[in-house]
Design an enzyme around this catalytic site. Structure first.
Site, PDB file in Angstrom:
ATOM      1  N   GLU A 114      -3.780   4.139   0.289  1.00  0.00           N
ATOM      2  CA  GLU A 114      -2.440   3.696   0.239  1.00  0.00           C
ATOM      3  C   GLU A 114      -1.923   3.453  -1.147  1.00  0.00           C
ATOM      4  O   GLU A 114      -0.711   3.311  -1.505  1.00  0.00           O
ATOM      5  CB  GLU A 114      -2.444   2.233   1.141  1.00  0.00           C
ATOM      6  CG  GLU A 114      -2.794   2.440   2.642  1.00  0.00           C
ATOM      7  CD  GLU A 114      -1.548   3.282   3.397  1.00  0.00           C
ATOM      8  OE1 GLU A 114      -0.546   3.482   2.707  1.00  0.00           O
ATOM      9  OE2 GLU A 114      -1.789   3.474   4.768  1.00  0.00           O
ATOM     10  N   LYS A 129       5.845  -2.052  -2.420  1.00  0.00           N
ATOM     11  CA  LYS A 129       6.072  -2.389  -1.047  1.00  0.00           C
ATOM     12  C   LYS A 129       7.169  -3.383  -0.926  1.00  0.00           C
ATOM     13  O   LYS A 129       8.059  -3.384  -0.058  1.00  0.00           O
ATOM     14  CB  LYS A 129       4.745  -2.876  -0.310  1.00  0.00           C
ATOM     15  CG  LYS A 129       5.017  -3.421   1.164  1.00  0.00           C
ATOM     16  CD  LYS A 129       4.273  -2.405   1.878  1.00  0.00           C
ATOM     17  CE  LYS A 129       4.611  -2.681   3.680  1.00  0.00           C
ATOM     18  NZ  LYS A 129       3.676  -2.690   4.538  1.00  0.00           N
ATOM     19  N   HIS A 167       1.521  10.103   6.243  1.00  0.00           N
ATOM     20  CA  HIS A 167       1.392   9.309   7.618  1.00  0.00           C
ATOM     21  C   HIS A 167       1.682  10.321   8.834  1.00  0.00           C
ATOM     22  O   HIS A 167       1.058  10.121   9.994  1.00  0.00           O
ATOM     23  CB  HIS A 167       2.028   8.045   7.635  1.00  0.00           C
ATOM     24  CG  HIS A 167       1.322   7.304   6.935  1.00  0.00           C
ATOM     25  ND1 HIS A 167       1.164   7.043   5.677  1.00  0.00           N
ATOM     26  CD2 HIS A 167       1.189   5.659   7.370  1.00  0.00           C
ATOM     27  CE1 HIS A 167       0.666   5.874   5.135  1.00  0.00           C
ATOM     28  NE2 HIS A 167       0.546   5.329   6.486  1.00  0.00           N
ATOM     29  N   HIS A 195      -8.049   4.514   8.355  1.00  0.00           N
ATOM     30  CA  HIS A 195      -6.888   4.865   7.982  1.00  0.00           C
ATOM     31  C   HIS A 195      -6.385   5.866   6.900  1.00  0.00           C
ATOM     32  O   HIS A 195      -5.975   6.615   6.980  1.00  0.00           O
ATOM     33  CB  HIS A 195      -5.857   3.594   8.516  1.00  0.00           C
ATOM     34  CG  HIS A 195      -4.498   3.896   8.196  1.00  0.00           C
ATOM     35  ND1 HIS A 195      -3.728   4.499   9.094  1.00  0.00           N
ATOM     36  CD2 HIS A 195      -3.735   3.520   7.034  1.00  0.00           C
ATOM     37  CE1 HIS A 195      -2.666   4.448   8.685  1.00  0.00           C
ATOM     38  NE2 HIS A 195      -2.378   3.790   7.508  1.00  0.00           N
TER      39      HIS A 195
HETATM   40  N1  LIG Z   1       1.518  -4.453   9.490  1.00  0.00           N
HETATM   41  C1  LIG Z   1       1.274  -3.572   8.848  1.00  0.00           C
HETATM   42  O1  LIG Z   1       2.482  -3.118   8.273  1.00  0.00           O
HETATM   43  C2  LIG Z   1       0.050  -2.578   8.812  1.00  0.00           C
HETATM   44  C3  LIG Z   1       0.274  -1.826   7.922  1.00  0.00           C
HETATM   45  C4  LIG Z   1      -0.932  -1.068   7.782  1.00  0.00           C
HETATM   46  C5  LIG Z   1      -2.157  -1.014   8.498  1.00  0.00           C
HETATM   47  N2  LIG Z   1      -1.796  -2.030   9.499  1.00  0.00           N
HETATM   48  C6  LIG Z   1      -3.002  -2.332  10.716  1.00  0.00           C
HETATM   49  O2  LIG Z   1      -4.156  -2.732   9.795  1.00  0.00           O
HETATM   50  C7  LIG Z   1      -5.401  -2.593  10.715  1.00  0.00           C
HETATM   51  C8  LIG Z   1      -6.415  -1.893   9.789  1.00  0.00           C
HETATM   52  O3  LIG Z   1      -6.672  -2.940   8.740  1.00  0.00           O
HETATM   53  P1  LIG Z   1      -8.152  -2.999   8.121  1.00  0.00           P
HETATM   54  O4  LIG Z   1      -8.148  -1.502   7.414  1.00  0.00           O
HETATM   55  O5  LIG Z   1      -8.107  -4.165   6.992  1.00  0.00           O
HETATM   56  O6  LIG Z   1      -9.253  -3.118   8.909  1.00  0.00           O
HETATM   57  P2  LIG Z   1      -9.985  -4.344   9.669  1.00  0.00           P
HETATM   58  O7  LIG Z   1      -8.930  -5.690   9.609  1.00  0.00           O
HETATM   59  O8  LIG Z   1     -10.457  -4.170  10.841  1.00  0.00           O
HETATM   60  O9  LIG Z   1     -10.839  -4.392   8.518  1.00  0.00           O
HETATM   61  C9  LIG Z   1     -11.976  -3.747   8.124  1.00  0.00           C
HETATM   62  C10 LIG Z   1     -13.395  -4.214   8.476  1.00  0.00           C
HETATM   63  O10 LIG Z   1     -13.645  -5.004   7.196  1.00  0.00           O
HETATM   64  C11 LIG Z   1     -14.157  -6.268   7.485  1.00  0.00           C
HETATM   65  N3  LIG Z   1     -13.897  -7.127   6.667  1.00  0.00           N
HETATM   66  C12 LIG Z   1     -12.683  -7.544   6.199  1.00  0.00           C
HETATM   67  N4  LIG Z   1     -12.581  -8.354   4.880  1.00  0.00           N
HETATM   68  C13 LIG Z   1     -13.712  -8.139   4.629  1.00  0.00           C
HETATM   69  C14 LIG Z   1     -14.391  -8.694   3.281  1.00  0.00           C
HETATM   70  N5  LIG Z   1     -13.645  -9.276   2.545  1.00  0.00           N
HETATM   71  N6  LIG Z   1     -15.852  -8.514   3.046  1.00  0.00           N
HETATM   72  C15 LIG Z   1     -16.444  -7.719   4.180  1.00  0.00           C
HETATM   73  N7  LIG Z   1     -15.787  -7.384   5.405  1.00  0.00           N
HETATM   74  C16 LIG Z   1     -14.860  -7.518   5.550  1.00  0.00           C
HETATM   75  C17 LIG Z   1     -13.610  -6.619   9.098  1.00  0.00           C
HETATM   76  O11 LIG Z   1     -13.961  -7.722   9.637  1.00  0.00           O
HETATM   77  C18 LIG Z   1     -13.587  -5.321   9.761  1.00  0.00           C
HETATM   78  O12 LIG Z   1     -14.808  -5.017  10.276  1.00  0.00           O
HETATM   79  C19 LIG Z   1      -5.078  -1.341  11.690  1.00  0.00           C
HETATM   80  O13 LIG Z   1      -4.839  -2.015  12.909  1.00  0.00           O
HETATM   81  C20 LIG Z   1      -3.468  -1.183  11.394  1.00  0.00           C
HETATM   82  O14 LIG Z   1      -2.722  -0.896  12.338  1.00  0.00           O
HETATM   83  C21 LIG Z   1      -0.778  -2.866   9.682  1.00  0.00           C
END
Ligand SMILES: NC(=O)c1ccc[n+]([C@@H]2O[C@H](COP(=O)([O-])OP(=O)(O)OC[C@H]3O[C@@H](n4cnc5c(N)ncnc54)[C@H](O)[C@@H]3O)[C@@H](O)[C@H]2O)c1
Length: 362
Positions: free
Chosen positions: A185, A227, A248, A265
């Site tokens: 990203e 952003k 995307h 993702h």
């Molecule tokens: N709202 C929006 O604009 C937007 C944009 C992009 C993605 N999303 C959403 O975001 C989600 C994906 O988010 P993600 O990639 O952060 O995944 P996630 O929140 O599942 O985190 C990934 C993994 O890392 C762990 N984790 C988080 N922080 C940590 C840390 N500091 N140390 C150790 N482990 C840690 C989490 O517990 C999880 O197991 C999806 O549901 C997607 O749809 C939303």
């Protein structure tokens, strides 16, 4: 400390970025005017590392602090978890001035944001994003929501946080795969909006991989600024915000075709961006040498640019079934004219898309 203002009239808020910020968070929240009653929502994995420091900081600075943990993972980003949180908040006697604090990655941020948007018709919330993806993308912009069993992010609301606090130090406990996924990203922001930033990434990828504070603060700050600028001009995704979807269209099809199990993702977006620049070059709107520059940077960041096993024709059909992508009988693509500038293209031939997907298949 970096301080970015997201200008959205009465919904404006600040993003603070600095290494070690978590250790000083009480003062920042006080300055940001966060109310005295707060509920931290996290999962056991993130909670293990950061809950105690956050809670002790909050208590020391006089916040009435409660904590709720929900299970980790996308599988729990659903209405059942939302209902569980509503019940917990009622049990805790949360009220209109209670502030929810989302401590975690994009999953926690999306769920907590949605609960904040809807509990008692809307209460304040704070984002403390702990993955790189959440720090540069999901915590900024106000999109909140959860999945249905039949479709991702199908139920949601636009609800802006009161403040976003980003501490790059928390990335030290994040897995390398998650870091790389977030980097996709970051690279996207350079491609869509800022050629100088893209060049910075090319020159500093080693510092970024080592999570050096100066480099991390710079890439998070630059990404959030881009952003924020896009969100300011199109808060509810009516037009310009579509440029954030560079990579995307194909990325989502890859995720959907593999039932969200195979790719993180950012990995899918990386392959999507590599394919998109090739499409742009094939139709003569983007220089071939810059295709090489993007693909080289993605590979240097340890990201995939090709996929295996999937059928290009099936991917095309999946793109058609995503209503967001389709205008009349064409798929909408965000394609670059040059590094740092993208446009929407609506009249691409399906043959070009399938040809490039065939090239991207290993
Ligand atoms: N709202 C929006 O604009 C937007 C944009 C992009 C993605 N999303 C959403 O975001 C989600 C994906 O988010 P993600 O990639 O952060 O995944 P996630 O929140 O599942 O985190 C990934 C993994 O890392 C762990 N984790 C988080 N922080 C940590 C840390 N500091 N140390 C150790 N482990 C840690 C989490 O517990 C999880 O197991 C999806 O549901 C997607 O749809 C939303």
């Amino acid at each position: 400390m970096k301080n970015i203002k997201v200008n959205l009239g009465e919904r404006s808020y600040a993003i603070y970025i600095d290494a070690g910020l978590l250790k000083n968070i009480g003062n920042i929240l006080t300055e940001a005017g966060v109310g005295h009653d707060v509920v931290v929502i996290t999962n056991p994995k993130v909670g293990y590392f950061y809950k105690d420091i956050l809670v002790s900081q909050l208590k020391e600075t006089g916040f009435e602090t409660r904590v709720i943990e929900i299970p980790d993972g996308e599988d729990y980003k659903n209405l059942k978890t939302v209902a569980y949180l509503y019940d917990k908040l009622v049990e805790m006697k949360a009220h209109r001035k209670t502030t929810l604090i989302a401590l975690g990655g994009g999953v926690i941020g999306d769920i907590v944001g949605f609960v904040a948007a809807t509990f008692m018709r809307g209460i304040p919330f704070v984002q403390i994003p702990t993955t790189l993806l959440a720090q540069v993308d999901s915590s900024v912009g106000g999109k909140t929501g959860v999945n249905l069993t039949t479709a991702k992010n199908m139920v949601g609301a636009f609800w802006q946080p009161q403040v976003v606090i980003i501490d790059p130090d928390v990335l030290k406990t994040l897995s390398l795969r998650e870091i790389k996924s977030g980097l996709a990203e970051v690279i996207k922001y350079g491609m869509i909006h800022d050629a100088d930033f893209f060049e910075y990434l090319e020159k500093n990828i080693q510092h970024i991989e080592r999570l050096e504070s100066e480099a991390m603060i710079h890439i998070i700050d630059s990404s959030c600024k881009i952003k924020a600028e896009v969100v300011e001009s199109d808060e509810r995704e009516a037009g310009l915000r579509a440029i954030l979807n560079f990579g995307h269209t194909i990325g989502h099809a890859l995720e959907s075709q593999t039932s969200y199990q195979l790719f993180r993702h950012g990995e899918a977006i990386s392959i999507g961006m590599a394919a998109a620049v090739k499409i742009a070059a094939r139709i003569g709107m983007f220089p071939r040498k810059d295709v090489t520059r993007l693909i080289t940077l993605l590979q240097m960041a340890g990201l995939p640019v090709k996929f295996k096993d999937l059928s290009p024709d099936d991917l095309l059909q999946t793109m058609f079934s995503d209503k967001k992508n389709v205008s009349s009988e064409h798929i909408r693509f965000i394609l670059p004219k040059r590094i740092g500038h993208v446009i929407m293209v609506e009249d691409l031939s399906q043959q070009v898309i399938v040809d490039i997907l065939k090239e991207q298949k290993e």
